[in-house]
Design a protein around this motif. Structure first.
Motif, PDB file in Angstrom:
ATOM      1  N   LEU A 164       0.837  -1.203   0.000  1.00  0.00           N
ATOM      2  CA  LEU A 164       0.000   0.000   0.000  1.00  0.00           C
ATOM      3  C   LEU A 164       0.875   1.259   0.000  1.00  0.00           C
ATOM      4  N   LYS A 165       1.996   1.219   0.730  1.00  0.00           N
ATOM      5  CA  LYS A 165       2.891   2.367   0.714  1.00  0.00           C
ATOM      6  C   LYS A 165       3.485   2.591  -0.687  1.00  0.00           C
ATOM      7  N   GLU A 166       3.798   1.486  -1.347  1.00  0.00           N
ATOM      8  CA  GLU A 166       4.397   1.603  -2.674  1.00  0.00           C
ATOM      9  C   GLU A 166       3.388   2.117  -3.702  1.00  0.00           C
ATOM     10  N   LYS A 167       2.101   1.730  -3.522  1.00  0.00           N
ATOM     11  CA  LYS A 167       1.068   2.093  -4.499  1.00  0.00           C
ATOM     12  C   LYS A 167       0.251   3.311  -4.065  1.00  0.00           C
ATOM     13  N   TYR A 168       0.782   4.080  -3.138  1.00  0.00           N
ATOM     14  CA  TYR A 168      -0.025   5.176  -2.595  1.00  0.00           C
ATOM     15  C   TYR A 168      -0.377   6.208  -3.673  1.00  0.00           C
ATOM     16  N   LYS A 169       0.465   6.416  -4.653  1.00  0.00           N
ATOM     17  CA  LYS A 169       0.167   7.382  -5.709  1.00  0.00           C
ATOM     18  C   LYS A 169      -1.038   6.935  -6.527  1.00  0.00           C
TER      19      LYS A 169
ATOM     20  N   VAL B 104      -4.119   7.408  -4.390  1.00  0.00           N
ATOM     21  CA  VAL B 104      -4.511   8.820  -4.323  1.00  0.00           C
ATOM     22  C   VAL B 104      -5.216   9.248  -5.601  1.00  0.00           C
ATOM     23  N   VAL B 105      -4.682   8.814  -6.764  1.00  0.00           N
ATOM     24  CA  VAL B 105      -5.312   9.176  -8.047  1.00  0.00           C
ATOM     25  C   VAL B 105      -6.712   8.583  -8.137  1.00  0.00           C
ATOM     26  N   PHE B 106      -6.868   7.319  -7.726  1.00  0.00           N
ATOM     27  CA  PHE B 106      -8.172   6.669  -7.790  1.00  0.00           C
ATOM     28  C   PHE B 106      -9.183   7.366  -6.863  1.00  0.00           C
ATOM     29  N   CYS B 107      -8.747   7.671  -5.641  1.00  0.00           N
ATOM     30  CA  CYS B 107      -9.630   8.405  -4.721  1.00  0.00           C
ATOM     31  C   CYS B 107      -9.983   9.778  -5.292  1.00  0.00           C
ATOM     32  N   GLY B 108      -9.038  10.408  -5.971  1.00  0.00           N
ATOM     33  CA  GLY B 108      -9.327  11.705  -6.596  1.00  0.00           C
ATOM     34  C   GLY B 108     -10.371  11.583  -7.686  1.00  0.00           C
TER      35      GLY B 108
END
Length: 346
Positions: free
Chosen positions: A25-30, A33-37
């Motif tokens: 999850l730390k590695e894929k946080y970007k 974040v984009v998906f939540c956006g």
């Protein structure tokens, strides 16, 4: 994802699934974040058009439902790769790893670098194993060789033989074998020990003969040094080492007659004797480690280290050695000098 290393073990911990999930999850946080956006943008657009909440929630649920299978698939794929790397790391004797099929250009480059590095390590490991095995074999032979003069001196003590010439001869053999051991170690770091200079062949030949004068005088052998007025660009101590070994062998197998050192041609040095000679079938193998030939075996005078060392030193100096011999007539060893490094004297 995060693998701990400790001394003496390739991999100290097993891959923990909970820890892997956190790291993933730390590695894929970007991406997260984009998906939540995107979800928030979806809410905002529907809000601008005054749409009811039910379609907004339904659309967001479909997006999440569509993305989750890909997220689980990607997580499983990376987890399997990490497990595969952990299995490779736990090997006691690493071999060329059977990695997964690279899916990206970056993975291809990583796999190529890993395989090249491991291959280089394996080649270096093999090379040092061969060096260590060769060193062990040499010192095993050397140990048996140096026992001969030690036992001879012990026997002279038991019999009360105090003849100075005999003691000097045996001490000379011990000194020569000790020098051979030191020279062998120096050969392993050969290039840092080279010192090229113009060497007078006559001077080096005289020094080689002088070192074995005790044995030569005891056997009343004649020494013939002629046509040695030239100079050669080489390392003096290593050339002297070769000549000392050749003179020693000549004195060892010659009971009467002459030992000669001369130049039959500008690029050659010969050491010849009138000793017992060497059988024709032994000539091709004389430079092998531990090979003594028929005469050395019958007369118990050799363990096959001297000529082997001469061969190694000749490669270091760019020289070549050749031997011609006839039984009961004599032996001639020819040192062929490199043409570019030779300078004739005026």
């Amino acid at each position: 994802m995060k693998i701990l290393l400790s001394p003496g073990k390739a991999w100290a911990t097993r891959l923990d699934k909970r820890h892997f999930l956190i790291q993933y999850l730390k590695e894929k946080y970007k991406v997260i974040v984009v998906f939540c956006g995107l979800i928030l943008c979806n809410f905002f657009l529907y809000f601008l058009y005054d749409v009811r909440m039910e379609p907004i929630l339904y659309t967001s649920f479909l997006l999440i439902l569509f993305v989750l299978p890909f997220a689980f698939w990607d997580m499983h794929r990376i987890y399997q790769k990490c497990r595969r790397l952990q299995d490779i790391g736990q090997m006691e004797n690493p071999v060329m790893p059977d990695l997964w099929v690279a899916e990206t250009l970056l993975e291809q480059d990583y796999q190529r670098v890993i395989k090249e590095a491991l291959q280089a390590w394996q080649n270096e490991r093999t090379r040092w194993r061969e060096i260590n095995a060769e060193r062990d074999d040499y010192y095993t032979l050397w140990t048996h060789q140096i026992k001969t003069p030690i036992y001879s001196m012990d026997l002279m003590l038991q019999t009360g033989d105090t003849t100075p010439s005999k003691w000097k001869a045996e001490l000379l053999q011990v000194s020569r074998y000790a020098d051979m051991a030191l020279k062998y170690l120096q050969l392993e770091n050969q290039y840092s020990d080279l010192c090229l200079e113009q060497v007078k062949l006559l001077t080096v030949a005289q020094e080689a003969v002088r070192k074995h004068s005790v044995i030569l005088i005891a056997k009343r052998l004649k020494i013939d040094l002629h046509d040695l007025e030239a100079e050669v660009l080489t390392d003096r101590k290593w050339l002297l080492f070769i000549l000392e070994q050749l003179v020693s062998n000549a004195a060892k197998y010659t009971e009467r007659g002459t030992i000669a050192i001369y130049q039959p041609a500008p690029l050659q040095i010969c050491v010849s004797d009138t000793g017992m000679g060497i059988a024709a079938e032994d000539l091709p193998r004389l430079f092998e480690k531990g090979y003594t030939g028929f005469n050395g075996h019958i007369h118990q005078k050799s363990t096959g280290c001297g000529l082997y060392m001469c061969k190694k030193v000749s490669h270091l100096l760019g020289l070549t050695l050749s031997i011609s011999s006839q039984v009961n007539i004599g032996t001639t060893v020819t040192i062929n000098l490199p043409g570019d490094d030779f300078a004739a004297a005026d």
